[in-house]
Design a protein around this motif. Sequence first.
Motif, mmCIF file in Angstrom:
data_model
loop_
_atom_site.group_PDB
_atom_site.id
_atom_site.type_symbol
_atom_site.label_atom_id
_atom_site.label_comp_id
_atom_site.label_asym_id
_atom_site.label_seq_id
_atom_site.Cartn_x
_atom_site.Cartn_y
_atom_site.Cartn_z
ATOM 1 N N GLU A 103 0.845 -0.727 0.437
ATOM 2 C CA GLU A 103 -0.259 -0.083 -0.169
ATOM 3 C C GLU A 103 0.458 1.451 -0.333
ATOM 4 O OE1 GLU A 103 -1.815 -1.145 3.570
ATOM 5 O OE2 GLU A 103 -3.407 -2.394 2.679
ATOM 6 N N PRO A 104 1.429 2.234 -1.443
ATOM 7 C CA PRO A 104 2.010 2.943 -1.430
ATOM 8 C C PRO A 104 1.294 4.092 -0.631
ATOM 9 C CG PRO A 104 1.648 2.144 -3.356
ATOM 10 C CD PRO A 104 1.154 1.453 -2.949
ATOM 11 N N VAL A 105 2.350 4.705 0.101
ATOM 12 C CA VAL A 105 1.814 5.742 1.189
ATOM 13 C C VAL A 105 2.196 7.212 -0.028
ATOM 14 C CG1 VAL A 105 1.309 7.554 3.366
ATOM 15 C CG2 VAL A 105 1.380 5.052 2.559
ATOM 16 N N ILE A 106 1.913 8.474 -0.409
ATOM 17 C CA ILE A 106 2.305 9.789 -1.100
ATOM 18 C C ILE A 106 2.334 10.780 -0.504
ATOM 19 C CG2 ILE A 106 2.559 10.724 -3.576
ATOM 20 C CD1 ILE A 106 1.065 8.107 -5.100
ATOM 21 N N GLY A 107 3.577 11.026 -0.260
ATOM 22 C CA GLY A 107 3.099 12.525 0.099
ATOM 23 C C GLY A 107 3.733 12.888 1.814
ATOM 24 N N CYS B 105 12.574 6.530 8.050
ATOM 25 C CA CYS B 105 11.629 7.450 7.196
ATOM 26 C C CYS B 105 11.361 7.314 5.861
ATOM 27 C CB CYS B 105 11.273 8.059 8.466
ATOM 28 S SG CYS B 105 10.773 7.970 9.583
ATOM 29 N N ALA B 106 10.982 7.353 5.141
ATOM 30 C CA ALA B 106 10.669 7.689 3.723
ATOM 31 C C ALA B 106 9.592 8.205 2.951
ATOM 32 C CB ALA B 106 11.145 5.614 2.860
ATOM 33 N N THR B 107 9.477 9.040 2.478
ATOM 34 C CA THR B 107 8.601 9.661 1.936
ATOM 35 C C THR B 107 8.406 9.831 0.659
ATOM 36 O OG1 THR B 107 8.428 11.456 3.763
ATOM 37 C CG2 THR B 107 7.192 12.144 2.224
ATOM 38 N N LEU B 108 7.480 8.318 -0.523
ATOM 39 C CA LEU B 108 6.766 8.705 -1.482
ATOM 40 C C LEU B 108 6.633 10.162 -2.663
ATOM 41 C CD1 LEU B 108 7.739 6.471 -3.853
ATOM 42 C CD2 LEU B 108 5.783 5.822 -3.272
#
Lengths: 245, 143
Positions: B113-117, B139-142
């Motif tokens: 489940e990609p989380v964008i932004g 932590c990584a932010t797409l």
Amino acid sequence: MIGSSGIGRGILFAGCMVCLALTGAAQNTGKLRIFCEPAGSCSYIVDGKHRLTDREITLMEGPHTFVFWAPERRMHDTTLVVVAGTTTEARVQLRYSEEYITYRHRADRFTRNERWIQYGPPLVTLGAGAWSAMSITRALKARKDLDALADEYNTSTYPAGITALKNERIPDANIELRQARIAAFVSSGVFVATGAASYLIRRHRRTRIAPAFEDKEKVRFDGLVWVPGTHSAGTWAMGFTIPIR
Amino acid sequence: MKTLRTYSTALISTIALLGCGKGELDPGTLTNNPFDPDYNGPAVFELDTTFLEVVVIPGATLLNQAIVFHAKAELFLSDAAYSVRVVDQMNGLTYTLDPNPTNTDRFKYVRSEPVIGAPVCLELRLFNNQSAARAEQICATLQ
């Protein structure tokens, strides 16, 4: 002058016998066979005049005073009665003198102490040395084990193993090192102390003098009569006791 | 006597060595192994990147979020083979990752489940023989 002791005694005794025969020709003689313990070293003085070692003697009938003595033994005064025409047997057992018993006790104690002094301290020192060597080896091993645990920490990739290492194995190894070090210091101290004591005892041992036996009974016995000696000589000894109490 | 003197000399030397030598080992000072749960050195994990990964399966096309990170091998005190225990802090699920590609220090976590932004945070631990080391978070932010 009288020659060797045997000849001297013989001539003396023969002379006495001749005198006795001349003065009391009417009297009869009897024999006395003496069994004195310790056999072989017993001497005796007959009637306060003649010192003899013969086992069998011929005397005028009647009572005769005898003083028996042997080296290390007490003198024994007694009167033996000679019966004319017969051989009377007399058995005498001489007891050890008080001086000899005391000397024996002291000599035994000296020998015992000597043996202990000779072997005891070196053995104790040797034991302390072995204990010290073992303790030092144990301390060195504990130190080595601790170094190995430090190395194991650096190479371990097992988190639970590292936790066990830090919470149990290293503290245990620290305790072992502490105890081994204390043991090494104590045992080394004991070793040094016993070594020094051993050395001092060894030095003291050289100055110890073994008890010597002075046969006072012999002096007293010799003083009772003239003693013919070798080379036509003789001695006249005398002993006396002053009661202090 | 000579033996005694030799032994005494050796004894004094050894005692001196024991007395002046290293003492006990304080476990509290041992904190430089990244596999130690009490490790207090620099961070072991470093985020490399995050991106959308398209997976085509017969009848469907899936979009996953890949989070790529690596362990700083230079911090390890010796060569080590290990896994990484990942706790996805967004859904609380736990995974064990092996290096990807193998025999490297690089790891790739893929979430379906990609989380964008918004940042996706992961709790990471070195993992070996069913036990885990200190937890770190990346932590990584797409975008």
